[in-house]
Structures are given as C-alpha cells and as structure tokens.
Design an enzyme around this catalytic site. Structure first.
Site, mmCIF file in Angstrom:
data_model
loop_
_atom_site.group_PDB
_atom_site.id
_atom_site.type_symbol
_atom_site.label_atom_id
_atom_site.label_comp_id
_atom_site.label_asym_id
_atom_site.label_seq_id
_atom_site.Cartn_x
_atom_site.Cartn_y
_atom_site.Cartn_z
ATOM 1 N N LYS A 126 -24.209 -32.036 15.208
ATOM 2 C CA LYS A 126 -25.012 -30.842 14.968
ATOM 3 C C LYS A 126 -25.126 -30.003 16.230
ATOM 4 C CE LYS A 126 -27.506 -33.190 11.341
ATOM 5 N NZ LYS A 126 -28.764 -33.640 10.783
ATOM 6 N N ARG A 127 -24.505 -30.495 17.267
ATOM 7 C CA ARG A 127 -24.560 -29.731 18.513
ATOM 8 C C ARG A 127 -23.660 -28.508 18.415
ATOM 9 N NH1 ARG A 127 -23.733 -33.992 22.003
ATOM 10 N NH2 ARG A 127 -22.146 -32.777 23.069
#
Length: 547
Positions: free
Chosen positions: A304-305
């Site tokens: 999710k970075r």
RNA sequence: GCCCUCAUCGUCUAGCGGUCUAGGACGUGGCCCUUUCAAGGCCAAAACACGGGUUCGAGUCCCGUUGAGGGCACCA
C-alpha cells in the site's frame, strides 16, 4: 430446505449434466481429462441452479487497494458467471486498526468498478448481519462449543511472553516460531475457574500434534502440511472478539458459502481452517487461493506504499487513486481480470459481459503476477478511444474542472475530438488543452517559432503571411483554414510543415500540440490572431534587424 | 531459521507428451502514413532457470537444485 448444496456434494459427485461445459467450476485440475473447451453459445448464460455463494470479506482498516479489488473481482466474476450470489462481508474484528473512512471507500470503490453485491452492507440479506462486529455472540458461542468438545483451550500467556520471551523455541524440532502450547495441558476446569474469576485469557485451537492436514485447492491441487508445525492459533481474543480464523469459518458456514476464493497469503493458515471445520463438524467449502498481485518490479507483493514511476509520477495503488488518475473503470476491470486469468491465447480486450461469460476458475494461473502499469495505460487508451465524443467529454469534465479551467461543456465537446487519440489517462487532459483556456500563453522559447533550415526573418515572413491570410478566411473552420494554409505554403514555396510550425508554436506555445486546423477553429480567429501578433513581436525582438 | 506455494520473451500470458524452427499482448527498436505529437499499418529483437530421470519423443510427466513469492500476531 434451502437450495444450498454442500461442498461434500460438490467434491464427491461427478459433475451433473448441467455442468458439462468446460466453463463450469466443477472441473478441477484433478479432473482435467474431462475438461473440454466449448465455445458454442458463449453469449448465453447457462441456466444453473442457484448454488454458488461466494464472498469478498475485506477488513476496514484502510483504503481498498488493487490487490483487494482483484480478489473482489474474481469472486464477483465467478458468482455472475455461474448465476450465483456475491456477498460482501465486513470483517471488522480488529478494533485497533479500524478506520472509519474505510467502509465508505470500499463501497464506493466496488460500485465504481461495477461490482454489485447481492447481500451485504446497505442491501441486507437473509444471512445477516454482514458486519462481524455485530455477530460476536455467535463466535463466543462456537468458541465455547470447541472448549466443551476439547478442541480448544484457554490460554493465559501474555502476548509479550509469546512474542519475545522464548527464543529457544524458534529453532528446534522444526517447529514454527509461534506459540509453544504452554497452556494446552492446563486442567480445563481449573482454567475455566480462573476465567470466571476474571483472569484475562484467549481461546486457542487445539491442533492435532501428529499427522498431516490435506486440502484440495481448486487452482493448485492438493496441499498438505504437517500438523506438528501448525501452532495453536488464537480463536477468540481476550477482548471477546474473534480472530479471522474463527470468524471466517463460522461466517462462511452460517452464510452458506460454497466457494472460498481468497488471496494466496492464506494458504499457510488453511490447514488450521480445515481442522476448525472438522472440530465444529462442518463441511468445508471448496477453496481456491488466488495468485497474489506483485509490485511492478515483480519483487514482493503489491504494497500500500506509494510507488513512484521512472518519470517521477506517483503510481496509484488504492482504487480511488486509479479513479483520480483518470483510469476508466471498464479498462481497469478488463485489465484486472487478466491478472492471473486468461481466456485464450490471443483475446485480451473484452467487454464486461464477455468476461463474465468466459470466466472460469480452471483458467486461473497459480503463479503470482506483476502489475504492469504500462499495459494498463495502453488498455485505458484503447477504452478512451472507444468512447463517443459525448461520453468522453462528460468523463473529462471533472478533470478539466479540477485543473482549474473555466470550460463549458460545449467548448469541451469541440476540443475532445482533437485530443482523444492523445490520451492514455483522463488526467492528461490538463496538459493537453491548457492553452485553450489560458488568458495569456505561458512563456515559451521564441526560437521554437523558427522552423528547421530557417532563420528569424524567414519565420517572421511565414507567420506574417499566415496572419494576413487567417484574418480573412471565411468561414473560420477546419476545412477553410486547411485549404488556405496549404495554398499559402505552395505560393511561398515552403513545405507545409515549415509553415505550420511557427503557427503552432504561436497559438499553442509549444512544439507538440493537437492538430493545427481544428485547434485554430476551436480557438477562434480573434485569439489566434492575437497570439500570432505576440509571436511576431517575439521574433522581432529576436532579430531586430530582420524586419 | 522453519513451512507452504510458484517457475515460458523485460512484463502479462498461450502451451494439458509429437502440430513448438514456442503463439499473442504491453513495452522496446525500425519502417510506412503524416502539419508536430499521437492514433493506425507493417517488420524486428526478445523466453521454456539448471541438473537428472521416465519416454521412441519433454516447455509439457517425476525427482533434485536454484531462484522468486507468501506465511510463521490476541492483523486480516
């Protein structure tokens, strides 16, 4: 009696007559010989009995990302293909990580992609509630049942002790690093008394110590794991909430789920779920572990970075980011369906209905797949070009507004055809049409006004002639402008490109722009002449003696 | 470290023992078209991880190695 068919039936019976085509889920890897491709009547939905019930069960801990969306899509596709039911269940049993923004984002994201659910939040259903936080009494009840049957036990160990207090347990006997089963041998009655007196405890599953647990994965075939290395997972936390392991099994059973399709990362814990079903005396649904979506580099799963492309663009990972970046839901739908699934050896662009009709579990590739943004962009471009001018204009409008341009639909409607073939994402509209809306052109290098093999004086001569001509073209539209300008190039004895470049730079402020004649028409005579005059001034400043 | 899973062009993939001198798509390079850029058309380079088996025959089946990914929380 409900229409539900147990998975025991699904697994032990030969495929029924309605299941004779290759597209049915009943064909698994182990039954490949019976699988035949049938392309006849592709467009028609088979009239299956409504037996399939699948679910997407996300945890509301953050914004939905593409990996999750892909899992949702495959479940939805399987449900729609087989005429089954797609259920949305919210696994909100982690109070610490709960994010109130997650649910609205989730529902919005699913709807954006067109994944409608038959049961779940906002639509209800006969197996609700569909929020696990509203079902806690059920989990407690089954945890107690397991306690009574001797398949689970109270554990009083603190999480701190389990986490770091036991270094020697990590290496010997090939045991997993998990819990050392210290409380497993505690006297059950004594333990119950301690709990009654208010001592904090969790409930753990008593995994068999010997033997192996084997289960059949629809995509990978049989998977088998030694029981001894599976630690005794926590079923019920000390706060009374269930862990995923318990909640998932209880709800899938109670909600009559027939097929579990979840991400690859659950394979390792599946044997515990098998044992849980066994301890509860329930039939486990058929199960398929979906290949994970990998980072574009292919190294590691899609996190999710924030990801940054080579050109510095921040790549979207959350579904909402894709929408804001100007990806069309139909393009993302098509692209996502192809991550880990295919139809045949050459068909990639398919409508939603075609994908629904053609989807099948046996065509899911077990290998993890990298997310290829370049290919997504290409798909998106194809879908953009497939839109009508009206449709594209309407989708473009929010992006134009966001860019701060004061555009009305009528104007944009005339601009759209000029840029339609030049976009892969809707957010690129801003950089494509800014000069249409700018009061004053941004500074550009006046040298760009000078075509190759010419000097400032020549550019000046070309531009001045063009200005004079454009001032009188009637009507001021594409065809008349083209006729006039091409005639001028001929008279001036220059190549068309030589003449068009200075005009393009003068009116657009740059070398690369949409087609010139259409641009001039939409821009209007007044604006065009004003900008050409300014360019003429720029050229004069460049070569004061040339005049 | 232990367990599980996976393994064909850079990427997504086709391939179910002979039809594979391995097909398609994106990307890349070239050419054509062309007012720039695109779009479109054509062409090209580009892969069966390695080693053993099985077989008349292996990208396809088996074993091993290597590599990659996932998991080993009172998170899901």
């Amino acid at each position: 009696m409900s229409a539900w068919v147990t998975s025991a039936w699904i697994r032990t019976q030969p495929p029924p007559s309605w299941c004779s085509t290759a597209r049915c889920h009943c064909a698994t890897r182990g039954q490949r010989s019976s699988r035949r491709r049938s392309r006849t009547g592709e467009g028609k939905r088979m009239s299956l009995p409504n037996t399939v019930r699948v679910r997407f069960a996300p945890s509301p801990t953050g914004m939905l990302h593409v990996g999750g969306l892909r899992s949702a899509l495959f479940n939805w596709l399987f449900a729609r293909h087989s005429g089954g039911t797609f259920i949305l269940r919210i696994e909100d049993t982690d109070r610490k990580r709960y994010d109130p923004r997650a649910l609205p984002d989730l529902l919005e994201s699913l709807r954006w992609l067109g994944l409608d659910w038959d049961e779940g939040p906002e639509v209800g259903g006969e197996y609700g509630p569909y929020f696990q936080s509203q079902r806690t009494h059920l989990y407690g009840q089954y945890a107690r049942q397991l306690l009574d049957s001797g398949d689970a036990y109270y554990c009083f160990c603190t999480s701190a002790r389990q986490a770091g207090g036991n270094p020697e347990q990590t290496s010997h006997r090939g045991a997993a690093t998990g819990y050392d089963r210290r409380c497993r041998t505690l006297d059950a009655r004594a333990a119950a008394e301690r709990v009654a007196e208010g001592e904090s405890a969790v409930i753990r599953l008593k995994m068999p110590l010997e033997g192996r647990t084997t289960f059949h994965d629809l995509i990978r075939g049989d998977i088998s794991v030694d029981n001894g290395i599976q630690d005794d997972v926590v079923l019920l936390k000390s706060d009374g909430y269930p862990t995923y392991h318990l909640a998932n099994v209880v709800d899938d059973h109670l909600m009559r789920i027939t097929h579990i399709m979840r991400a690859d990362e659950w394979i390792a814990t599946a044997p515990r779920h098998v044992q849980l079903y066994k301890a509860l005396g329930w039939q486990m649904p058929a199960i398929a572990h979906l290949p994970v979506v990998l980072d574009p580099s292919g190294k590691g799963k899609m996190s999710k970075r924030k990801k940054v492309a080579a050109d510095g663009r921040v790549l979207p990972v959350h579904v909402r980011d894709f929408r804001e970046a100007g990806y069309l839901p139909e393009a993302l739908f098509n692209f996502l369906a192809l991550i880990g699934w295919h139809y045949d050896d050459h068909t990639e662009l398919m409508t939603r209905q075609e994908i629904v009709d053609r989807f099948s579990i046996e065509r899911i590739n077990p290998a993890a797949a990298a997310f290829n943004y370049a290919k997504l962009d290409n798909f998106n471009g194809v879908y953009i070009r497939g839109l009508t001018v009206e449709e594209l204009t309407d989708r473009l409008m929010p992006f134009v507004v966001r860019a701060g341009f004061h555009a009305d639909r009528q104007t944009l409607l005339r601009i759209t055809p000029l840029v339609r073939e030049r976009m892969e994402r809707l957010d690129q509209i801003a950089g494509l049409v800014d000069f249409f809306f700018a009061e004053q052109l941004a500074d550009y290098d006046p040298l760009e006004l000078i075509p190759k093999k010419a000097d400032a004086a020549e550019a000046c001569r070309l531009l001045a002639s063009a200005r004079e001509l454009l001032a009188g073209v009637e009507p001021f539209d594409h065809d008349s402008i083209e006729r006039a300008l091409r005639g001028l190039a001929e008279r001036l004895d220059v190549k068309a490109g030589q003449l068009f470049q200075p005009i393009r730079v003068a009116v657009c402020g740059r070398l690369v722009a949409p087609p010139l004649f259409g641009t001039l028409e939409v821009m209007g005579r007044e604006c065009a002449l004003k900008r050409i005059d300014q360019a003429l001034g720029n050229l004069a400043a460049l070569a004061p003696l040339a005049g």
